[in-house]
Design a protein around this motif. Structure first.
Motif, PDB file in Angstrom:
ATOM      1  N   LEU A  68       0.831  -1.199   0.000  1.00 25.74           N
ATOM      2  CA  LEU A  68       0.000   0.000   0.000  1.00 25.74           C
ATOM      3  C   LEU A  68       0.868   1.252   0.000  1.00 25.74           C
ATOM      4  CD1 LEU A  68      -2.848  -0.922   2.544  1.00 25.74           C
ATOM      5  CD2 LEU A  68      -2.794  -1.227   0.058  1.00 25.74           C
ATOM      6  N   GLY A  69       1.950   1.233   0.776  1.00 21.97           N
ATOM      7  CA  GLY A  69       2.849   2.375   0.797  1.00 21.97           C
ATOM      8  C   GLY A  69       3.778   2.419  -0.398  1.00 21.97           C
ATOM      9  N   GLY A  70       4.279   1.264  -0.801  1.00 21.03           N
ATOM     10  CA  GLY A  70       5.241   1.213  -1.892  1.00 21.03           C
ATOM     11  C   GLY A  70       4.674   1.598  -3.241  1.00 21.03           C
ATOM     12  N   SER A  71       3.360   1.519  -3.413  1.00 18.47           N
ATOM     13  CA  SER A  71       2.752   1.836  -4.706  1.00 18.47           C
ATOM     14  C   SER A  71       2.899   3.303  -5.077  1.00 18.47           C
ATOM     15  CB  SER A  71       1.262   1.471  -4.681  1.00 18.47           C
ATOM     16  OG  SER A  71       0.565   2.308  -3.769  1.00 18.47           O
ATOM     17  N   ALA A  72       3.069   4.171  -4.084  1.00 15.20           N
ATOM     18  CA  ALA A  72       3.134   5.608  -4.360  1.00 15.20           C
ATOM     19  C   ALA A  72       4.328   5.974  -5.236  1.00 15.20           C
ATOM     20  CB  ALA A  72       3.194   6.388  -3.043  1.00 15.20           C
ATOM     21  N   GLY A  73       5.463   5.295  -5.069  1.00 14.33           N
ATOM     22  CA  GLY A  73       6.654   5.640  -5.835  1.00 14.33           C
ATOM     23  C   GLY A  73       6.480   5.469  -7.334  1.00 14.33           C
ATOM     24  N   PRO A  74       6.193   4.250  -7.829  1.00 16.29           N
ATOM     25  CA  PRO A  74       6.057   4.056  -9.271  1.00 16.29           C
ATOM     26  C   PRO A  74       4.918   4.838  -9.907  1.00 16.29           C
ATOM     27  CG  PRO A  74       6.474   1.976  -8.186  1.00 16.29           C
ATOM     28  CD  PRO A  74       6.238   2.980  -7.098  1.00 16.29           C
ATOM     29  N   VAL A  75       3.726   4.823  -9.302  1.00 17.80           N
ATOM     30  CA  VAL A  75       2.590   5.487  -9.945  1.00 17.80           C
ATOM     31  C   VAL A  75       2.812   6.988 -10.041  1.00 17.80           C
ATOM     32  CG1 VAL A  75       1.202   5.759  -7.836  1.00 17.80           C
ATOM     33  CG2 VAL A  75       0.067   5.635 -10.048  1.00 17.80           C
ATOM     34  N   LEU A  76       3.391   7.586  -9.006  1.00 22.97           N
ATOM     35  CA  LEU A  76       3.585   9.033  -9.025  1.00 22.97           C
ATOM     36  C   LEU A  76       4.860   9.419  -9.760  1.00 22.97           C
ATOM     37  CD1 LEU A  76       2.302   9.924  -5.456  1.00 22.97           C
ATOM     38  CD2 LEU A  76       1.075   9.756  -7.621  1.00 22.97           C
ATOM     39  N   GLY A  77       5.819   8.509  -9.828  1.00 20.16           N
ATOM     40  CA  GLY A  77       6.992   8.765 -10.658  1.00 20.16           C
ATOM     41  C   GLY A  77       6.609   8.854 -12.122  1.00 20.16           C
ATOM     42  N   ARG A  78       5.763   7.917 -12.597  1.00 16.87           N
ATOM     43  CA  ARG A  78       5.284   7.971 -13.981  1.00 16.87           C
ATOM     44  C   ARG A  78       4.493   9.253 -14.223  1.00 16.87           C
ATOM     45  NH1 ARG A  78       4.035   2.352 -13.000  1.00 16.87           N
ATOM     46  NH2 ARG A  78       1.915   2.943 -12.452  1.00 16.87           N
TER      47      ARG A  78
END
Length: 401
Positions: free
Chosen positions: A108-118
């Motif tokens: 749940l926390g780790g998803s923020a990096g890839p989705v918001l990086g893209r």
């Protein structure tokens, strides 16, 4: 604060996005020993991988719209902090059920990096430029997974598997600080979206009904699922079946990541002469060749480390060419809601990958056959998706001249 278009901003975004892959790659050598320590079977241990992907997928549907409303930075920082807390719980787990639950929280926390990086790349660059930047970002980001399994293997042998999760938690805290003080908010204020349910559903409906988006997303998801089939089965095939020592698992894994980096570099170079869709189809053909070769060797009962590693490296060269083009193509039509588009893209990618991972775990027969066959099928399906959808509905600016 760095300039949004600076090289260092791209490097920091890559480091932030790398947290997601690190949470998978670094603990791969520990899967067999985790099973022994927690008295869990192969299917249960592999579930810690698939549940992470499932949580990763669903969380993106939440953090994408939140980032479209409040900005990329606050959601990314909050995600990293949640990841750090969940990592500590993983390290303290005394049974497989607790580990599975804490892996879900970690996702749940780790998803923020890839989705918001893209989304940040789409905020800053045009679709054609975004394809090149994503290829550069992917090359930088791949350096961490290249060495992570090696580090993880030595940590398992010397410190035990819980030390891996403590290291991941520390990395997440570091990235929260880096994003907070080093990267400006990339989203333009005029692109802020409402959080009303009606507006969210309207946005997702508009994105999901875009044939171009569906084509690029499905092609990406199937290619990524082939990679995840390897991630899900490789430690059991290489360590349990072929006898590779855990501390050396990462050295073979580095070959796979090296193939991915080579694919990224080829995509960057070809980007000077070809449009993204032309690079994409070439990458898919390479992936089909790699997957087909591995499946053929496994079917012929040629069981050796190199009968797995070399074909998978070829497969990954193709994937390295495919993923940046499909990411940029999927987001090309949605500069005004890149967070939501990236979230739906990531959800589909991870949902397909998690399903494939569970199938590999369920049908694993103790050899490399199931894993190799699954990788081959994913590559062929990705090429079919391109021919049936992407080729007929390319993203604006991606068409051959």
């Amino acid at each position: 604060m760095l300039a949004l278009t600076s090289v260092w901003t791209t490097i920091l975004l890559a480091a932030a996005v790398a947290l997601g892959p690190l949470a998978i790659d670094m603990y791969l050598p520990a899967l067999p020993s985790m099973g022994e320590s927690l008295s869990a079977g192969t299917g249960q241990v592999q579930l810690t991988l698939s549940i992470y992907m499932a949580g990763f997928a669903f969380a993106q549907l939440i953090c994408g719209p939140l980032a479209d409303r409040f900005g990329r930075k606050p959601i990314m920082i909050g995600g990293f902090l949640l990841f750090a807390v969940a990592s500590v719980i993983c390290a303290l787990a005394t049974n497989i059920e607790t580990l599975i639950l804490s892996r879900f929280l970690q996702a749940l926390g780790g998803s923020a990096g890839p989705v918001l990086g893209r989304a940040a790349v789409r905020d800053i660059y045009s679709p054609r430029e975004a394809a090149k930047i994503m290829a550069i970002l992917a090359s930088i980001m791949a350096l961490a997974p290249a060495i992570a399994p090696t580090i993880g293997g030595f940590m398992v042998v010397g410190l035990g598997w819980p030390s891996i999760f403590l290291a991941l938690g520390g990395y997440a805290l570091l990235m929260a600080v880096v994003v907070a003080v080093g990267i400006p908010e990339p989203m333009h204020p005029k692109h802020r979206q409402s959080l009303r349910i009606g507006s969210l559903l309207k946005n997702y409906r508009a994105i999901a009904s875009d044939i171009s988006f569906l084509g690029y997303t499905l092609t990406n998801s199937l290619a990524f699922a082939g990679l995840f089939a390897f991630l899900s089965g490789s430690s059991f095939v290489l360590i349990d079946f072929l006898g590779v020592e855990p501390q050396y698992f990462g050295l073979f894994f580095a070959c796979i990541v090296g193939g991915y980096i080579v694919g990224n570099l080829i995509a960057i170079r070809l980007g000077r002469q070809l449009v993204p869709d032309q690079i994409l189809v070439r990458g898919l053909i390479v992936s089909v060749a790699g997957g087909g070769l591995m499946a053929a060797l496994a079917a012929a009962q040629v069981y050796s480390v190199w009968a797995v590693i070399l074909p998978q490296t070829l497969f990954m060269i193709g994937v390295g060419m495919v993923l940046p083009q499909t990411m940029a193509g999927a987001l090309a039509n949605f500069p005004h809601m890149a967070g939501a588009a990236s979230a739906l893209f990531g959800f589909t990618q991870m949902a397909v990958a998690a399903t494939i991972g569970m199938l590999v775990g369920h049908f694993h027969d103790g050899t490399s056959l199931v894993m190799a066959t699954t990788i081959s099928i994913c590559a062929v399906a990705a090429l079919a998706s391109y021919l049936l959808l992407v080729q007929r509905h390319p993203a604006p600016g991606f068409e051959p001249a």
